[in-house]
Design a protein around this motif. Structure first.
Motif, PDB file in Angstrom:
ATOM      1  N   CYS A   1       0.829  -1.213   0.000  1.00 45.76           N
ATOM      2  CA  CYS A   1       0.000   0.000   0.000  1.00 45.76           C
ATOM      3  C   CYS A   1       0.859   1.258   0.000  1.00 45.76           C
ATOM      4  N   LEU A   2       1.954   1.243   0.740  1.00 47.33           N
ATOM      5  CA  LEU A   2       2.858   2.396   0.735  1.00 47.33           C
ATOM      6  C   LEU A   2       3.411   2.637  -0.671  1.00 47.33           C
TER       7      LEU A   2
ATOM      8  N   MET B   1      10.883   5.542  -2.408  1.00 47.94           N
ATOM      9  CA  MET B   1      11.042   4.087  -2.431  1.00 47.94           C
ATOM     10  C   MET B   1      12.184   3.614  -1.538  1.00 47.94           C
ATOM     11  N   ASP B   2      13.230   4.419  -1.420  1.00 52.23           N
ATOM     12  CA  ASP B   2      14.350   4.032  -0.559  1.00 52.23           C
ATOM     13  C   ASP B   2      13.885   3.864   0.886  1.00 52.23           C
ATOM     14  N   GLU B   3      13.001   4.782   1.336  1.00 52.80           N
ATOM     15  CA  GLU B   3      12.481   4.695   2.705  1.00 52.80           C
ATOM     16  C   GLU B   3      11.579   3.473   2.863  1.00 52.80           C
ATOM     17  N   ILE B   4      10.749   3.209   1.839  1.00 57.82           N
ATOM     18  CA  ILE B   4       9.840   2.055   1.919  1.00 57.82           C
ATOM     19  C   ILE B   4      10.638   0.757   1.961  1.00 57.82           C
TER      20      ILE B   4
END
Length: 310
Positions: free
Chosen positions: A169-170, A178-181
């Motif tokens: 979902c994120l 995307m790096d954080e996810i």
């Protein structure tokens, strides 16, 4: 017309309609004036029933029963694409994966009638880890309209998604880098709960704006910190609640869609009133249940609601 205005208002959060940067048109403008015989002759002749029946959307419906109206969806949606191309030079149609066959129908129709090359693009449907469409809860659908699903309840829905669905979902619904996810993919336990809060905040901000997202986040924190009480928590005003059956009261608040589901919640020990488990399916609301802060209902582990008489 009312629905169209609601759609435009909701989409304005993510699409800029000013100065005709984006335009919204109503297919009723060309569908309502169609002559049935002419439509069958000019458009119906371009579609093969045999080919249509191979489409996944029709195959699934055939097992449960397919109405003639539903069978015409492909023709009407394809005609929409043809008209949008003619009127606005629209070259690409976007939709969910379940619209793939209808979009292909439109691409083929534009080629047959006008010798135009147009394109289609589909998005993955939002499903949970079990492959079921998301958006259904015990109380029914999750709406974008704040009158149907309050920003707080909307926020809470995303806080309560299954662990297996958070990262997907994120990725699909937020602009979190995307790096954080990818870092969050390694999170577990309490850290994963933080990922859910980030998801809830970001999606609520996208749909309802930053102010409502902040308010929902603050209310959620207060509710859990203070044992289920906050000035901004979801509240129902029911003047005649004293003497009302508890099951009827649960339905009236909107927490449950029917007395049957309310009964199951109570029988399964999922209801608390003023922080005390409640398991009497035949019980009625008494005066002592209404405190100075109202009556605080807790459904399951995370859904809080307050009932006041005025």
């Amino acid at each position: 017309d009312h629905n169209c205005e609601c759609f435009k208002q909701q989409l304005s959060r993510v699409i800029d309609f000013s100065d005709d940067k984006a335009i919204m048109v109503n297919n009723a403008d060309w569908l309502l004036d169609l002559n049935y015989v002419e439509f069958l002759r000019d458009i119906g002749s371009c579609f093969s029933v045999n080919k249509m029946l191979t489409a996944e959307c029709f195959k699934q419906r055939l097992e449960k029963g397919l109405s003639f109206l539903e069978f015409n969806y492909m023709l009407m949606q394809s005609y929409d694409f043809l008209m949008l191309n003619r009127k606005y030079d629209c070259k690409i149609e976007l939709g969910g994966d379940d619209q793939w066959s209808n979009i292909l129908g439109g691409i083929d129709l534009c080629r047959r009638k006008d010798q135009k090359q147009v394109y289609g693009m589909t998005f993955t449907l939002l499903t949970n880890s079990e492959g079921k469409k998301m958006g259904k809860t015990q109380s029914g659908a999750v709406w974008l309209d704040p009158k149907k699903t309050t920003p707080y309840d909307f926020y809470q829905y995303w806080v309560n998604v299954q662990d297996a669905d958070v990262i997907k979902c994120l990725k699909l619904l937020t602009f979190v880098p995307m790096d954080e996810i990818r870092k969050m993919e390694k999170w577990e336990g309490k850290e994963l709960n933080e990922a859910k809060r980030i998801l809830a905040y970001e999606v609520t901000k996208l749909v309802h704006g930053e102010e409502e997202a902040e308010k929902a986040k603050k209310t959620a924190e207060e509710v859990f910190a203070k044992g289920g009480v906050s000035a901004d928590m979801p509240t129902s005003v029911i003047p005649d609640v004293v003497g009302m059956g508890v099951l009827d009261m649960l339905v009236k608040t909107g927490l449950l869609p029917s007395k049957g589901e309310a009964r199951r919640l109570v029988q399964q020990n999922g209801l608390s009133i003023n922080d005390v488990k409640y398991n009497d399916v035949n019980g009625v609301v008494t005066e002592d249940m209404i405190t100075d802060e109202g009556m605080i209902i807790k459904k399951g582990k995370k859904t809080f609601h307050r009932v006041v008489t005025q």
